[in-house]
Design a protein around this motif. Sequence first.
Motif, PDB file in Angstrom:
ATOM      1  N   SER A 112       0.844  -1.187   0.000  1.00 23.28           N
ATOM      2  CA  SER A 112       0.000   0.000   0.000  1.00 23.28           C
ATOM      3  C   SER A 112       0.881   1.238   0.000  1.00 23.28           C
ATOM      4  N   ASN A 113       0.271   2.366  -0.309  1.00 27.03           N
ATOM      5  CA  ASN A 113       0.990   3.639  -0.224  1.00 27.03           C
ATOM      6  C   ASN A 113       1.334   3.988   1.216  1.00 27.03           C
ATOM      7  N   ILE A 114       0.495   3.544   2.157  1.00 28.48           N
ATOM      8  CA  ILE A 114       0.796   3.739   3.576  1.00 28.48           C
ATOM      9  C   ILE A 114       2.119   3.071   3.919  1.00 28.48           C
ATOM     10  N   THR A 115       2.285   1.824   3.461  1.00 22.10           N
ATOM     11  CA  THR A 115       3.528   1.096   3.723  1.00 22.10           C
ATOM     12  C   THR A 115       4.707   1.748   3.022  1.00 22.10           C
ATOM     13  N   LYS A 116       4.504   2.203   1.803  1.00 23.47           N
ATOM     14  CA  LYS A 116       5.580   2.873   1.069  1.00 23.47           C
ATOM     15  C   LYS A 116       6.068   4.098   1.834  1.00 23.47           C
ATOM     16  N   GLN A 117       5.148   4.883   2.366  1.00 22.69           N
ATOM     17  CA  GLN A 117       5.548   6.081   3.092  1.00 22.69           C
ATOM     18  C   GLN A 117       6.329   5.752   4.360  1.00 22.69           C
ATOM     19  N   ILE A 118       5.952   4.674   5.042  1.00 21.71           N
ATOM     20  CA  ILE A 118       6.718   4.250   6.216  1.00 21.71           C
ATOM     21  C   ILE A 118       8.140   3.874   5.812  1.00 21.71           C
ATOM     22  N   ILE A 119       8.274   3.134   4.718  1.00 27.11           N
ATOM     23  CA  ILE A 119       9.600   2.716   4.250  1.00 27.11           C
ATOM     24  C   ILE A 119      10.450   3.938   3.898  1.00 27.11           C
ATOM     25  N   VAL A 120       9.838   4.906   3.250  1.00 29.23           N
ATOM     26  CA  VAL A 120      10.571   6.122   2.858  1.00 29.23           C
ATOM     27  C   VAL A 120      10.936   6.946   4.080  1.00 29.23           C
ATOM     28  N   GLN A 121       9.976   7.185   4.952  1.00 30.47           N
ATOM     29  CA  GLN A 121      10.180   8.103   6.071  1.00 30.47           C
ATOM     30  C   GLN A 121      11.000   7.500   7.199  1.00 30.47           C
ATOM     31  N   LYS A 122      10.785   6.227   7.489  1.00 29.29           N
ATOM     32  CA  LYS A 122      11.454   5.613   8.632  1.00 29.29           C
ATOM     33  C   LYS A 122      12.793   4.966   8.281  1.00 29.29           C
ATOM     34  N   TYR A 123      12.919   4.495   7.050  1.00 27.30           N
ATOM     35  CA  TYR A 123      14.151   3.813   6.669  1.00 27.30           C
ATOM     36  C   TYR A 123      14.977   4.601   5.657  1.00 27.30           C
ATOM     37  N   GLY A 124      14.443   5.720   5.188  1.00 28.23           N
ATOM     38  CA  GLY A 124      15.205   6.568   4.276  1.00 28.23           C
ATOM     39  C   GLY A 124      15.438   5.956   2.909  1.00 28.23           C
ATOM     40  N   ILE A 125      14.547   5.081   2.462  1.00 31.28           N
ATOM     41  CA  ILE A 125      14.686   4.441   1.158  1.00 31.28           C
ATOM     42  C   ILE A 125      14.115   5.374   0.086  1.00 31.28           C
ATOM     43  N   PRO A 126      14.795   5.550  -1.043  1.00 30.97           N
ATOM     44  CA  PRO A 126      14.266   6.404  -2.113  1.00 30.97           C
ATOM     45  C   PRO A 126      12.905   5.910  -2.598  1.00 30.97           C
ATOM     46  N   ALA A 127      11.974   6.840  -2.778  1.00 31.86           N
ATOM     47  CA  ALA A 127      10.613   6.468  -3.170  1.00 31.86           C
ATOM     48  C   ALA A 127      10.577   5.768  -4.509  1.00 31.86           C
ATOM     49  N   ASP A 128      11.491   6.112  -5.430  1.00 28.24           N
ATOM     50  CA  ASP A 128      11.438   5.513  -6.760  1.00 28.24           C
ATOM     51  C   ASP A 128      11.974   4.080  -6.794  1.00 28.24           C
ATOM     52  N   LYS A 129      12.431   3.596  -5.659  1.00 27.13           N
ATOM     53  CA  LYS A 129      12.858   2.196  -5.557  1.00 27.13           C
ATOM     54  C   LYS A 129      11.701   1.284  -5.158  1.00 27.13           C
ATOM     55  N   ILE A 130      10.562   1.877  -4.811  1.00 26.86           N
ATOM     56  CA  ILE A 130       9.446   1.130  -4.234  1.00 26.86           C
ATOM     57  C   ILE A 130       8.253   1.136  -5.180  1.00 26.86           C
ATOM     58  N   GLU A 131       7.740  -0.028  -5.467  1.00 31.47           N
ATOM     59  CA  GLU A 131       6.543  -0.183  -6.288  1.00 31.47           C
ATOM     60  C   GLU A 131       5.377  -0.583  -5.386  1.00 31.47           C
ATOM     61  N   VAL A 132       4.268   0.146  -5.462  1.00 31.75           N
ATOM     62  CA  VAL A 132       3.081  -0.210  -4.690  1.00 31.75           C
ATOM     63  C   VAL A 132       2.222  -1.158  -5.515  1.00 31.75           C
ATOM     64  N   ILE A 133       2.000  -2.353  -4.982  1.00 31.52           N
ATOM     65  CA  ILE A 133       1.124  -3.332  -5.623  1.00 31.52           C
ATOM     66  C   ILE A 133       0.157  -3.840  -4.551  1.00 31.52           C
ATOM     67  N   HIS A 134      -1.088  -3.423  -4.654  1.00 31.28           N
ATOM     68  CA  HIS A 134      -2.089  -3.820  -3.658  1.00 31.28           C
ATOM     69  C   HIS A 134      -2.411  -5.301  -3.777  1.00 31.28           C
ATOM     70  N   ASN A 135      -2.830  -5.900  -2.678  1.00 32.80           N
ATOM     71  CA  ASN A 135      -3.313  -7.270  -2.681  1.00 32.80           C
ATOM     72  C   ASN A 135      -4.686  -7.346  -3.337  1.00 32.80           C
ATOM     73  N   ALA A 136      -5.199  -8.543  -3.467  1.00 31.17           N
ATOM     74  CA  ALA A 136      -6.499  -8.744  -4.104  1.00 31.17           C
ATOM     75  C   ALA A 136      -7.240  -9.865  -3.383  1.00 31.17           C
ATOM     76  N   ILE A 137      -8.321 -10.315  -3.986  1.00 31.45           N
ATOM     77  CA  ILE A 137      -9.078 -11.428  -3.435  1.00 31.45           C
ATOM     78  C   ILE A 137      -9.471 -12.356  -4.581  1.00 31.45           C
ATOM     79  N   ASP A 138      -9.380 -13.639  -4.349  1.00 28.73           N
ATOM     80  CA  ASP A 138      -9.773 -14.643  -5.328  1.00 28.73           C
ATOM     81  C   ASP A 138     -11.056 -15.298  -4.831  1.00 28.73           C
ATOM     82  N   VAL A 139     -12.196 -14.823  -5.327  1.00 26.73           N
ATOM     83  CA  VAL A 139     -13.473 -15.320  -4.809  1.00 26.73           C
ATOM     84  C   VAL A 139     -13.685 -16.784  -5.193  1.00 26.73           C
TER      85      VAL A 139
END
Length: 410
Positions: free
Chosen positions: A179-206
């Motif tokens: 999620s973008n929430i997780t991406k922001q934690i990685i950027v803000q807390k660990y100092g990782i460049p944002a362009d190194k992170i791809e946001v891919i949401h989970n899904a559901i297989d009904v």
Amino acid sequence: MKILMLGWELPPHNSGGLGVACYHLSKALAQHGASIDFILPYSARHSNVDYMNVHAATKLTPLHRFGAMGAYDNKGVDILDLDQVDMRDLQTMRGLQKRYIKYVERFVRKTGSPDVIHAHDWLTIEAGLRAKELTDAPLIVHVHATEFDRAGSHNGGNPIIHEIEYNGLMMADRIIAVSNITKQIIVQKYGIPADKIEVIHNAIDVDSFGDYEYDRRTYRYLEVLKNEGYTVVSTITRFTAQKGLVQLMRGAARACERYDRFAFLFAGDGDQRDELIQLSTDLGISDKVFFSGFVRGKQWRDAYSVSDVFVMSSVSEPFGLTALEAAHHDTALIITKQSGVGEILQSVLRYDFWDTEKLADQLVALATSPALRDSLKRNVKNEYARISWNDVAEKCIHVYNNMKTGEVNE
């Protein structure tokens, strides 16, 4: 494409959403033609997994360390340097991880270099780094939750796990965040460049839910209350600080002060269990709160089906697959603004995890307005029907291919 997948659990031996996500992602990747070797820390039968090769790093059972190898146990990790760890000591998480790493070493030396190494969460990061070192294959670290999430605090958690996460995120060729929430934690807390992170949401297989008929006998008393006009509100989760259950219990008590026909189902278990039972008594709602214990299989699905409203009360929830599962079982959703699943669902009610007054207002609104409740149920189904694990797999493959060509995803 040959993928070395490093994970810590798979259904039916999972204790949370990590195993569910790994299962469906791997299945979707296999349907796209990927050849997957999935390494687990335990030995067990996975009768529904015929689309990839599952390897056991030890002969231990999934129940070792109180279920799914302690996938969510972060408090007892107290040694960082693996050189100090005896890999014969499988009673400690670090000993188990060292054995897992040694197995991965032997595996890649025997089978050769994969096209990509895909490691899930901190538990497998070190094994992923070692495999990368031996094979020079690109490493993806897939972040389902950070230690900040598990601690329920953006300033807390186990410092040893923080260091493992930091090293892995720095050394990874690419990072996938759920999620973008997780991406922001990685950027803000660990100092990782944002362009190194791809946001891919989970899904559901009904389709994976298969044929199922709700058994009203499982929660017979709750069904009796529903027939008398009560609204059943549920949460199905681990009983930990991350999940915001103390705040949920306080919000439930406030809602009961305004409307008395509520029944609350707390399905799950964890280190806050006794505290929550005592809190329900202290708040005077113990007669309205029902604790089912840990549920899986049919009882798990019945818990969703008996519910009118599902609450995800997490202090920090990177994604939240249970919200999609609850929606599939025809419940209205209330989620915290700190939950990543809210990035793909709009037909839900939201509140800040600490705002028990707003939570109480939303509970009463849904209990007293069947029209609102039915509208949310109907619309959220249309929203989650637009997402699929096939889409998730395609995005992952795009990341893999871009790493091979040296490109960066936009």
